[in-house]
Design a protein around this motif. Structure first.
Motif, mmCIF file in Angstrom:
data_model
loop_
_atom_site.group_PDB
_atom_site.id
_atom_site.type_symbol
_atom_site.label_atom_id
_atom_site.label_comp_id
_atom_site.label_asym_id
_atom_site.label_seq_id
_atom_site.Cartn_x
_atom_site.Cartn_y
_atom_site.Cartn_z
ATOM 1 N N SER A 188 17.482 -50.947 -34.708
ATOM 2 C CA SER A 188 16.660 -50.249 -33.850
ATOM 3 C C SER A 188 17.644 -49.829 -32.723
ATOM 4 O O SER A 188 18.921 -50.395 -32.665
ATOM 5 N N PRO A 189 17.134 -48.768 -31.752
ATOM 6 C CA PRO A 189 18.080 -48.454 -30.686
ATOM 7 C C PRO A 189 18.619 -49.462 -29.763
ATOM 8 O O PRO A 189 19.494 -49.664 -29.256
ATOM 9 N N TRP A 190 17.573 -50.598 -29.767
ATOM 10 C CA TRP A 190 18.105 -51.527 -28.872
ATOM 11 C C TRP A 190 19.688 -52.184 -29.327
ATOM 12 O O TRP A 190 20.491 -52.899 -28.611
ATOM 13 N N TYR A 191 19.763 -52.121 -30.670
ATOM 14 C CA TYR A 191 20.945 -52.631 -30.974
ATOM 15 C C TYR A 191 22.455 -51.655 -30.814
ATOM 16 O O TYR A 191 23.372 -52.108 -30.915
ATOM 17 N N HIS A 192 22.048 -50.467 -30.289
ATOM 18 C CA HIS A 192 23.238 -49.739 -29.883
ATOM 19 C C HIS A 192 23.889 -50.334 -28.529
ATOM 20 O O HIS A 192 24.785 -50.770 -28.390
ATOM 21 N N TYR A 193 22.714 -50.879 -27.810
ATOM 22 C CA TYR A 193 23.108 -51.630 -26.732
ATOM 23 C C TYR A 193 23.733 -53.004 -27.047
ATOM 24 O O TYR A 193 25.013 -53.246 -26.501
ATOM 25 N N MET A 194 22.953 -53.736 -28.038
ATOM 26 C CA MET A 194 23.751 -55.181 -28.292
ATOM 27 C C MET A 194 25.105 -55.047 -29.146
ATOM 28 O O MET A 194 25.986 -55.950 -28.797
ATOM 29 N N SER A 195 25.385 -53.675 -29.551
ATOM 30 C CA SER A 195 26.598 -53.762 -30.015
ATOM 31 C C SER A 195 27.632 -53.114 -29.087
ATOM 32 O O SER A 195 28.742 -52.942 -29.438
ATOM 33 N N ARG A 196 27.260 -52.799 -27.951
ATOM 34 C CA ARG A 196 28.272 -52.477 -27.023
ATOM 35 C C ARG A 196 27.819 -52.993 -25.509
ATOM 36 O O ARG A 196 27.580 -52.297 -24.471
ATOM 37 N N PRO A 197 27.668 -54.205 -25.281
ATOM 38 C CA PRO A 197 27.235 -54.859 -24.379
ATOM 39 C C PRO A 197 28.398 -54.615 -23.215
ATOM 40 O O PRO A 197 29.372 -54.346 -23.247
ATOM 41 N N GLU A 198 27.921 -55.616 -21.907
ATOM 42 C CA GLU A 198 28.720 -55.345 -20.936
ATOM 43 C C GLU A 198 30.238 -55.616 -21.173
ATOM 44 O O GLU A 198 31.345 -55.093 -20.545
ATOM 45 N N PHE A 199 30.510 -56.651 -21.888
ATOM 46 C CA PHE A 199 31.794 -57.266 -22.109
ATOM 47 C C PHE A 199 32.708 -56.432 -22.638
ATOM 48 O O PHE A 199 33.896 -56.490 -22.641
ATOM 49 N N VAL A 200 31.962 -55.645 -23.858
ATOM 50 C CA VAL A 200 32.810 -54.454 -24.500
ATOM 51 C C VAL A 200 33.376 -53.365 -23.404
ATOM 52 O O VAL A 200 34.345 -53.253 -23.842
ATOM 53 N N GLU A 201 32.631 -52.933 -22.770
ATOM 54 C CA GLU A 201 33.126 -52.098 -21.618
ATOM 55 C C GLU A 201 34.143 -52.769 -20.834
ATOM 56 O O GLU A 201 35.206 -52.026 -20.194
ATOM 57 N N ALA A 202 33.765 -53.855 -19.977
ATOM 58 C CA ALA A 202 34.638 -54.795 -19.280
ATOM 59 C C ALA A 202 35.935 -54.952 -19.733
ATOM 60 O O ALA A 202 37.053 -54.674 -18.882
ATOM 61 N N GLU A 203 36.277 -55.178 -20.852
ATOM 62 C CA GLU A 203 37.200 -55.533 -21.602
ATOM 63 C C GLU A 203 38.453 -54.291 -21.316
ATOM 64 O O GLU A 203 39.742 -54.139 -21.166
ATOM 65 N N ALA A 204 37.815 -53.134 -21.786
ATOM 66 C CA ALA A 204 38.655 -52.001 -21.769
ATOM 67 C C ALA A 204 38.861 -51.304 -20.442
ATOM 68 O O ALA A 204 40.045 -50.849 -19.997
ATOM 69 N N ASP A 205 37.891 -51.620 -19.525
ATOM 70 C CA ASP A 205 38.094 -51.162 -18.071
ATOM 71 C C ASP A 205 39.312 -52.203 -17.716
ATOM 72 O O ASP A 205 40.195 -51.664 -16.979
ATOM 73 N N LYS A 206 39.419 -53.214 -17.965
ATOM 74 C CA LYS A 206 40.393 -54.009 -17.404
ATOM 75 C C LYS A 206 41.665 -53.669 -17.887
ATOM 76 O O LYS A 206 42.800 -54.079 -17.384
ATOM 77 N N ARG A 207 41.683 -53.536 -19.152
ATOM 78 C CA ARG A 207 43.047 -53.132 -19.965
ATOM 79 C C ARG A 207 43.477 -51.830 -19.297
ATOM 80 O O ARG A 207 44.773 -51.795 -18.922
ATOM 81 N N VAL A 208 42.644 -50.897 -18.848
ATOM 82 C CA VAL A 208 43.153 -49.613 -18.343
ATOM 83 C C VAL A 208 43.706 -49.931 -16.928
ATOM 84 O O VAL A 208 44.708 -49.232 -16.525
ATOM 85 N N VAL A 209 43.029 -50.840 -16.315
ATOM 86 C CA VAL A 209 43.294 -50.990 -14.951
ATOM 87 C C VAL A 209 44.706 -51.800 -15.077
ATOM 88 O O VAL A 209 45.745 -51.542 -14.252
ATOM 89 N N HIS A 210 44.781 -52.538 -15.848
ATOM 90 C CA HIS A 210 46.342 -53.215 -16.270
ATOM 91 C C HIS A 210 47.399 -52.191 -16.197
ATOM 92 O O HIS A 210 48.490 -52.519 -15.734
ATOM 93 N N TRP A 211 47.225 -51.392 -17.102
ATOM 94 C CA TRP A 211 48.132 -50.166 -17.328
ATOM 95 C C TRP A 211 48.629 -49.395 -15.882
ATOM 96 O O TRP A 211 49.545 -49.159 -15.637
ATOM 97 N N ALA A 212 47.559 -49.147 -15.279
ATOM 98 C CA ALA A 212 47.515 -48.284 -14.042
ATOM 99 C C ALA A 212 48.356 -49.128 -13.055
ATOM 100 O O ALA A 212 49.274 -48.565 -12.357
#
Ligand code: URP
Ligand code: ZN
Ligand code: ZN
Length: 456
Positions: A205-229
């Motif tokens: 169900s659409p709820w699992y769109h969120y469950m498959s991309r929860p907060e930590f999925v975005e946070a990891e990539a944000d932090k990686r990008v900040v690391h490069w910058a």
């Protein structure tokens, strides 16, 4: 003199004051008190706020994506934009394998010359490094006013993903050229793992769109990008920020002088992941998904504290029948929601209700986007700049319905949202294009915005 706008309250990013505005040849000539000046057209703005036209630096128009094509093309998307007070729209054309940046952008420019109802610019999304040739192409593109590029760290199966190697090389080249690299930050491998896990359990169900991309999925990539910058000392612009942990990492880096710029979108300020539990949850499926209330509150705090740089839309609506493809399987729902006509009114409504100041709304939606992306003639009401002007009635109540929008889509996540205060007129380089609910311009009114590189 072509026009005088009299007796309004002018809003700049730093203050509000009563003044008249003189407009000639599509430009702002002067701001002050001009009792004896005669103009061909006189507009009485008594009781109204006079704002700069907004700039939406994040849209996907007529974009083929995940089996669908985003429902607003260059005509309807830019028409809806001006009806919501946005006079410049940035589109994200995507480079497909083997294409040059010029091919990608020129094709879109030709369409816009005939169809655009607002001014327009492009960031090119790079998907093919072409053995490094893309770095030379970036130099030419910047000379042509395309001073920003994008990397998607996701959308592997769509063929749009950039890996870290490509990202850091684009960032270094961007720094050298004064071009901004924009990034969609989520971790693609985590998304795949979680998606497979939920699918194998029959949780689709659409709820699992969120469950498959929860907060930590975005946070990891944000932090990686900040690391490069941080380590490359190269500027980066993170699009559609939606999670608290990643946001705080960006804000810490910013405070230390790292050139990290942060954009969020109104859907992340208004909604939480609870929308995916609704019967119409599929309509809210976009990436990154809306997150929990803590993230929403953190985003609002950063918006009001002056820490978020830009509010843009990520406008990418799909028709109901396309969203329906995945009502029983979230993996089949084309990702994206509408917002091009709603963002400026939404942020101005927040100002009208006292959540932020009007100056801050203008900064987030007009002056910061112009500064960050090198639009030297846009973003503020200043003599010499384009006369992109919005008259806003702070007492007009407006409720969003699909019927009073000016797009081509057939539903909106903003349905029923009430605004206190609303734009009543939009001028594009001095020409009236929106008047009390009606689009009154014509397709082709829009001009290409050639941007300046910005050394940071
Ligand atoms: O769901 C979204 N955001 N669709 C458009 C593509 C993107 O990621 O910006
Ligand atoms: Zn994105
Ligand atoms: Zn987007």
């Amino acid at each position: 003199m072509d026009m005088i706008i009299k007796n309004g309250t002018v809003v700049s990013p730093t203050g509000m004051y009563k003044a008249d505005i003189l407009v000639d040849n599509g430009k702002i000539m002067a701001i002050g008190s001009f009792e004896n000046v005669k103009a061909e057209k006189e507009v009485d703005a008594r009781g109204l706020y006079v704002l700069p036209g907004a700039i939406d630096v994040h849209t996907h128009l007529a974009a083929p994506f995940q089996g669908g094509i985003s429902a607003d093309g260059y005509m309807s998307g830019t028409r809806a934009a001006v009806c919501g007070g946005t006079t410049t729209v940035f589109d994200y054309p995507v480079q497909h394998k083997g294409q040059t940046i010029h091919e990608v952008v020129n094709e879109k420019k030709e369409i816009c010359e005939k169809e655009a109802c607002s001014d327009y610019a492009f960031h090119c999304a790079i998907t093919d490094f072409n053995g490094g040739e893309i770095l030379d192409e970036m130099e030419d593109a910047v000379k042509d006013g395309i001073a920003s590029f994008k990397c998607y760290l996701v959308y592997k199966k769509e063929g749009q993903m950039a890996d870290d190697g490509m990202l850091v090389q684009l960032m270094m080249k961007g720094k050298e050229l004064g071009a901004m690299i924009n990034v969609h930050a989520e971790n693609p491998d985590l998304i795949d793992v979680l998606t497979e896990k939920y699918a194998s359990e029959g949780k689709l169900s659409p709820w699992y769109h969120y469950m498959s991309r929860p907060e930590f999925v975005e946070a990891e990539a944000d932090k990686r990008v900040v690391h490069w910058a941080t380590h490359l000392d190269a500027p980066i612009y993170i699009v559609h920020m939606a999670d608290k942990e990643g946001l705080l990492a960006c804000l810490r880096a910013k405070a230390e002088g790292v050139p990290v710029f942060v954009e969020t979108c109104p859907q992340y300020l208004e909604f939480t992941c609870d929308v995916y539990k609704r019967e119409d949850g599929r309509n809210f499926v976009c990436s990154p998904p809306m997150k929990g209330e803590e993230s929403r509150q953190a985003l609002w705090k950063a918006v009001s504290d002056g820490m978020i740089d830009v509010v843009a839309t990520d406008h990418c609506p799909f028709m109901s029948y396309e969203k329906d493809w995945g009502k029983n399987d979230f993996r089949k729902i084309p990702n994206g929601c509408a917002g091009i006509e709603n963002r400026y009114p939404y942020m101005l409504d927040a100002a009208n209700r006292g959540r932020i100041s009007f100056e801050r709304a203008v900064e987030l939606c007009a002056s910061n986007p112009a500064k960050i992306f090198g639009c030297s003639n846009k973003g503020t009401l200043t003599p010499g700049k384009d006369a992109d002007i919005v008259l806003y009635d702070p007492d007009l109540d407006f409720t969003v319905h699909i019927e009073n929008m000016h797009s081509d889509y057939d539903h909106t996540i903003w349905e029923g949202i009430q605004m206190h205060g609303y734009p009543v007129q939009t001028y594009l380089r001095g020409k009236l294009v929106y008047d009390h609910g009606e689009y009154v311009g014509k397709p082709g009114d829009g001009n290409y915005v050639k941007r300046d590189p910005v050394m940071r």
